[in-house]
Design a protein around this motif. Structure first.
Motif, PDB file in Angstrom:
ATOM      1  N   GLY B  93       0.833  -1.209   0.000  1.00 26.67           N
ATOM      2  CA  GLY B  93       0.000   0.000   0.000  1.00 26.67           C
ATOM      3  C   GLY B  93       0.858   1.245   0.000  1.00 26.67           C
ATOM      4  O   GLY B  93       2.028   1.199  -0.377  1.00 26.67           O
ATOM      5  N   GLU B  94       0.247   2.339   0.422  1.00 30.38           N
ATOM      6  CA  GLU B  94       0.979   3.594   0.433  1.00 30.38           C
ATOM      7  C   GLU B  94       1.260   4.009   1.867  1.00 30.38           C
ATOM      8  O   GLU B  94       0.487   3.727   2.781  1.00 30.38           O
ATOM      9  N   VAL B  95       2.380   4.692   2.053  1.00 26.59           N
ATOM     10  CA  VAL B  95       2.742   5.148   3.386  1.00 26.59           C
ATOM     11  C   VAL B  95       3.353   6.553   3.258  1.00 26.59           C
ATOM     12  O   VAL B  95       3.959   6.874   2.247  1.00 26.59           O
ATOM     13  N   ARG B  96       3.128   7.349   4.298  1.00 23.09           N
ATOM     14  CA  ARG B  96       3.689   8.704   4.262  1.00 23.09           C
ATOM     15  C   ARG B  96       5.000   8.708   5.056  1.00 23.09           C
ATOM     16  O   ARG B  96       5.046   8.284   6.200  1.00 23.09           O
ATOM     17  N   GLY B 100       7.092  13.801   4.421  1.00 23.73           N
ATOM     18  CA  GLY B 100       5.800  14.190   3.869  1.00 23.73           C
ATOM     19  C   GLY B 100       5.522  13.510   2.548  1.00 23.73           C
ATOM     20  O   GLY B 100       4.414  13.554   2.039  1.00 23.73           O
ATOM     21  N   MET B 101       6.570  12.861   1.983  1.00 26.80           N
ATOM     22  CA  MET B 101       6.420  12.210   0.696  1.00 26.80           C
ATOM     23  C   MET B 101       5.582  10.936   0.860  1.00 26.80           C
ATOM     24  O   MET B 101       5.717  10.212   1.857  1.00 26.80           O
ATOM     25  N   ILE B 102       4.731  10.662  -0.127  1.00 27.91           N
ATOM     26  CA  ILE B 102       3.940   9.428  -0.068  1.00 27.91           C
ATOM     27  C   ILE B 102       4.564   8.431  -1.032  1.00 27.91           C
ATOM     28  O   ILE B 102       4.879   8.765  -2.174  1.00 27.91           O
ATOM     29  N   THR B 103       4.806   7.222  -0.547  1.00 24.95           N
ATOM     30  CA  THR B 103       5.460   6.226  -1.390  1.00 24.95           C
ATOM     31  C   THR B 103       4.820   4.862  -1.153  1.00 24.95           C
ATOM     32  O   THR B 103       4.132   4.648  -0.153  1.00 24.95           O
ATOM     33  N   GLN B 104       5.071   3.967  -2.076  1.00 27.83           N
ATOM     34  CA  GLN B 104       4.567   2.604  -1.927  1.00 27.83           C
ATOM     35  C   GLN B 104       5.329   1.898  -0.814  1.00 27.83           C
ATOM     36  O   GLN B 104       6.502   2.198  -0.578  1.00 27.83           O
ATOM     37  N   ALA B 105       4.683   0.955  -0.162  1.00 29.54           N
ATOM     38  CA  ALA B 105       5.376   0.226   0.893  1.00 29.54           C
ATOM     39  C   ALA B 105       4.863  -1.200   0.945  1.00 29.54           C
ATOM     40  O   ALA B 105       3.692  -1.475   0.689  1.00 29.54           O
ATOM     41  N   VAL B 106       5.785  -2.114   1.254  1.00 33.37           N
ATOM     42  CA  VAL B 106       5.445  -3.528   1.368  1.00 33.37           C
ATOM     43  C   VAL B 106       5.407  -3.885   2.846  1.00 33.37           C
ATOM     44  O   VAL B 106       6.352  -3.606   3.570  1.00 33.37           O
ATOM     45  N   THR B 107       4.292  -4.463   3.272  1.00 34.81           N
ATOM     46  CA  THR B 107       4.192  -4.874   4.673  1.00 34.81           C
ATOM     47  C   THR B 107       4.337  -6.392   4.745  1.00 34.81           C
ATOM     48  O   THR B 107       3.685  -7.118   4.008  1.00 34.81           O
ATOM     49  N   ILE B 108       5.245  -6.834   5.616  1.00 39.16           N
ATOM     50  CA  ILE B 108       5.506  -8.265   5.744  1.00 39.16           C
ATOM     51  C   ILE B 108       5.111  -8.717   7.139  1.00 39.16           C
ATOM     52  O   ILE B 108       5.486  -8.074   8.130  1.00 39.16           O
ATOM     53  N   GLU B 109       4.373  -9.811   7.195  1.00 32.19           N
ATOM     54  CA  GLU B 109       4.043 -10.399   8.487  1.00 32.19           C
ATOM     55  C   GLU B 109       5.119 -11.430   8.805  1.00 32.19           C
ATOM     56  O   GLU B 109       5.379 -12.350   8.027  1.00 32.19           O
ATOM     57  N   SER B 110       5.742 -11.273   9.955  1.00 29.42           N
ATOM     58  CA  SER B 110       6.874 -12.132  10.289  1.00 29.42           C
ATOM     59  C   SER B 110       6.397 -13.496  10.773  1.00 29.42           C
ATOM     60  O   SER B 110       5.379 -13.610  11.469  1.00 29.42           O
ATOM     61  N   ASP B 111       7.164 -14.541  10.391  1.00 28.30           N
ATOM     62  CA  ASP B 111       6.869 -15.857  10.946  1.00 28.30           C
ATOM     63  C   ASP B 111       7.739 -16.127  12.173  1.00 28.30           C
ATOM     64  O   ASP B 111       7.728 -17.222  12.733  1.00 28.30           O
ATOM     65  N   GLY B 112       8.511 -15.145  12.549  1.00 25.63           N
ATOM     66  CA  GLY B 112       9.303 -15.241  13.759  1.00 25.63           C
ATOM     67  C   GLY B 112      10.570 -16.067  13.619  1.00 25.63           C
ATOM     68  O   GLY B 112      11.326 -16.224  14.565  1.00 25.63           O
ATOM     69  N   GLU B 113      10.820 -16.600  12.421  1.00 21.98           N
ATOM     70  CA  GLU B 113      11.977 -17.492  12.269  1.00 21.98           C
ATOM     71  C   GLU B 113      13.236 -16.754  11.865  1.00 21.98           C
ATOM     72  O   GLU B 113      14.351 -17.256  12.065  1.00 21.98           O
TER      73      GLU B 113
END
Lengths: 338, 449
Positions: B93-96, B100-113
């Protein structure tokens, strides 16, 4: 801390600031002026305190009324009006009628300072213009001098000549050798000049007190010593040449007028002096030159206030000529630019 | 090079003008770097550097491992983004950003390993081109705060006669101590990196510049330099006066070599490359292990932090989680800063992720230090403090009346926004903000022409 919707301040960097404030700087100047004030009370009695109080009160009041009338924010808390008041009083003879001091203060604050936009925007030193206006309007009152320590005796001793006027007469007569100074009974000794036992304006008499104030300002880094030292140095060199090498003449010229007061407290006024180092040197040399010209060739014995005011007016031009190049600018670009 | 004594400590070649003395507050300097456990989620913005933004190379639902490239671009002035935890891509999605710049961002859910990516192996580096390629692949950007891709710096034009590498360990910003910790904890990495760079890029002289408020770091580095059997004695430790902004690139070059970088030019134009000390030691670790830039150490400090310390965190960790790891807030913060107090950016909230270039998170609760803005009294403190010989108060006035001609001559474009003018202004003016405005006014006027 459970508040997740906390409000944070967002502002431009930097996020830390120094502790210095305008009020703090003005307070430092006032502290630096206190030794000279004490000396003036010692030399001229409590009337000098009355003159200072009148000037300060009028300055602060007229600044307050002025800002009110102009519907601007109140600036008396920055203490700059107090500094102007003290400096103006220091440039007046102790015998001046108080209503004249009021006029001088009003001119300084209303005409010179507030009409041009208040603190930081006046193009000449307000206190000096106040003094010059009074000098032109009331020449007699502005040039009648009380003998030092006269307040301790009952007789009222008034004289019309300051030591500086005396030296001026001697210079025009052509003899400024050390013998001539020793022979002249009307002149105080160098030692007396240092402690302030002489006729003159309130604040200018005691050289030691002014030098203490100077050192305080240097230690507190309120002013840089460039302007005072260059100014006094220029006067010293020119006077040494004019007096054909007479050291006594030079010392009397430096100590017996308003030079120290002017060089330390008036010429270093931030608003009306150049910002960069080269500009400061040019400004101070100019002040010294004009002071000497007026003292040596003019009809007035004193030229410090006029010289500083003239140089104040030239400050924008001095700054344009002594403009410092940004970091790393190659020297060759000089010809390309203009 | 007669002035260089074998094994000695150099003094600055030339003193820089201006600058300010600002309280150091290096309270965390004796605390070792603590590794923070992997967070549940990391958010990795595609623009963590100066230059072209990356585009995500993974899809939602993909399984990723630590060190796997998740964002890249074919532009040269850019740096790829790597997954900093192992797990699955939750969303794109997008993150600020703090800027102040808005850019794309990848969110990763960790498996803890924290499983390492299989493709990770030490790069083969034999020539200059290999090195530049490797550094680009590592995703390294200037870790001192600016975030300029490091490989671009190293890919200099050889015809410019570059002879000096300056390793910047000045760390002139208050509070921050990560570069100091790097000098103490990973000093061998720094040296191994220096020799690799020297051999492959042909530097004749290498200067490690440290401010004199870090005598321990100077001692450690000097001992290693002395123990190296270097015939040419090309690596030197230099102490610099502790003065802000000593670590600014142009100031650094002047102090270390006596050369002045002209306006609009780079250190490379006067034969120097300046590199942050943490960036340098990262290069050596990358060449040994092949593990790209997926975590970094940063200082968490300020009077609103319960346990100020240095932590090592995966890039993309939420700032809130880092602060909680450091004991949370001890007072209600009024200001949260990413970076140092002089040049860092004030954050809107603590929900954003840590970027590669963030070297500190500071939280302050003290509101007393805000000055009320009053009129300029032309005291000249800003001009005295300006390391670039500008007169900020005049520039502010020219900007107000839009005097383009005067602005052009004022040299405003060399301003690096170090904040010395604002810091020293007794009238409490936000001069840096006015300098930024002046630059954009001038740029706009020039674009119109």
């Amino acid at each position: 801390m459970k508040n997740e919707n906390r409000k944070l301040t967002v502002s431009a960097s930097p996020h830390v600031r120094s502790n210095e404030t305008v009020t703090g700087i003005m307070l430092d100047v006032i502290i630096a002026l206190i030794p000279a004030l004490v000396a003036s009370v010692y030399v001229f009695g409590f009337r000098s305190l009355a003159v200072v109080a009148t000037c300060v009160a009028t300055c602060v009041l007229s600044e307050y009324i002025c800002r009110k009338v102009m519907k601007r924010n109140n600036t008396i808390t920055d203490l700059s009006a107090v500094v102007t008041g003290i400096l103006l009083a220091f440039n007046l003879p102790v015998s001046i009628p108080l209503w004249m001091a009021v006029i001088g203060s009003v001119v300084a604050i209303v005409v010179v300072k507030q009409c041009f936009g208040g603190i930081g925007n006046n193009f000449v030193n307000p206190a000096l213009v106040g003094r010059i206006v009074l000098m032109c309007s009331f020449p007699t009152a502005m040039s009648s001098w009380v003998m030092p320590y006269a307040w301790k005796s009952t007789t009222d001793m008034l004289t019309t000549a300051t030591p500086l006027a005396e030296i001026s007469t001697m210079f025009k007569a052509g003899d400024v050798s050390a013998q001539a100074f020793n022979a002249n009974g009307a002149l105080p000794s160098i030692g007396e000049l240092m402690v302030g036992a002489r006729q003159g304006c309130l604040g200018e008499v005691c050289a030691i007190a002014l030098i203490i104030g100077f050192l305080y300002l240097i230690i507190r880094r309120v002013i840089s010593p460039v302007i005072p030292l260059t100014y006094i140095g220029t006067v010293a060199v020119i006077m040494l040449i004019a007096g054909k090498g007479s050291v006594d003449f030079m010392l009397y010229e430096i100590l017996s007028g308003g030079l120290l007061l002017g060089a330390i407290f008036m010429a270093t006024d931030y608003t009306t002096s150049p910002i960069n180092f080269k500009g400061k040197i040019v400004f101070a040399i100019g002040c010294g030159l004009i002071t000497c010209l007026i003292r040596l060739f003019g009809s007035l014995p004193e030229g410090v206030s006029f010289s500083i005011v003239i140089m104040n007016i030239l400050v924008p031009h001095i700054e344009n000529l002594t403009f410092s190049k940004p970091f790393g600018t190659p020297k060759k670009q000089k010809e390309v630019k203009q | 090079m007669d002035e260089i004594r074998k094994g000695g400590i150099l003094k600055a070649v030339k003193k820089s003008r201006g600058g300010i003395m600002v309280a150091h507050h290096k309270d965390t300097k004796d605390l070792p770097v603590v590794r923070m456990p992997a967070p549940e989620f990391v958010t990795l913005p595609m623009q963590q550097h100066i230059g072209a933004p990356c585009t995500p190379t993974v899809k939602v639902g993909d399984t990723v491992a630590v060190g796997q490239v998740i964002g890249d671009t074919d532009k040269f002035v850019s740096a790829p983004i790597h997954a900093s935890v192992s797990g699955t891509v939750k969303s794109i999605g997008e993150v600020r950003l703090p800027s102040g710049m808005i850019t794309q961002a990848v969110t990763i859910e960790s498996d803890g390993e924290m499983r390492l990516f299989d493709g990770i192996e030490p790069p083969k580096v034999e020539t200059k081109d290999d090195l530049i390629k490797a550094v680009r692949q590592s995703g390294l950007v200037g870790l001192g705060g600016a975030g300029f891709p490091s490989h671009v710096k190293l890919a200099f034009d050889e015809s410019k006669g570059i002879d000096t590498l300056v390793i910047n360990a000045a760390e002139c910003e208050p509070y921050i101590t990560v570069d100091y910790r790097e000098c103490i904890d990973n000093s061998w990495d720094i040296f191994s990196s220096i020799y690799t760079l020297k051999d492959l890029l042909g530097f004749k002289k290498i200067i490690i510049a440290v401010e004199d408020n870090k005598p321990d770091a100077i001692k450690v580095l000097k001992d290693i330099a002395d123990s190296k059997n270097d015939v040419n004695d090309s690596v030197k430790i230099m102490t610099l006066k502790s003065k802000y902004p000593q670590g600014a690139e142009k100031m650094m070059v002047l102090s270390a070599t006596g050369r002045k970088v002209p306006p609009g030019k780079l250190p490379a134009d006067v034969g120097c490359v300046v590199m942050n000390v943490t960036s340098a030691s990262f290069i050596s670790r990358y060449l040994k292990t092949g593990k790209p830039l997926v975590s970094r150490s940063l200082t968490v400090a300020g009077d609103a932090i319960a346990n100020p310390q240095n932590v090592r965190v995966p890039i993309g960790t939420k700032i809130k989680e880092i602060i909680d790891f450091c004991g949370g807030y001890s007072n209600e913060p009024y200001k949260l800063i990413a970076g140092g107090p002089m040049m860092g950016m004030a954050l809107v909230d603590d929900q954003g992720p840590i970027l590669k270039s963030n070297n500190a998170i500071l939280a302050f609760s003290d509101t007393k230090k805000i000055k009320k803005e009053v009129d300029c009294i032309r005291c000249g403190r800003c001009a005295k403090a300006c390391p670039m010989s500008l007169i900020p108060t005049n520039i502010e006035k020219y900007t107000k009346i839009r005097d383009i001609e005067k602005l052009k001559n004022s040299g405003i474009m060399v301003c690096m926004e170090c904040g010395s003018c604002s810091y020293s202004c007794p009238a409490g003016k936000a001069l840096v903000q006015h300098m930024r405005l002046a630059k954009s006014v001038l740029r706009e006027a020039e674009a119109k022409k």
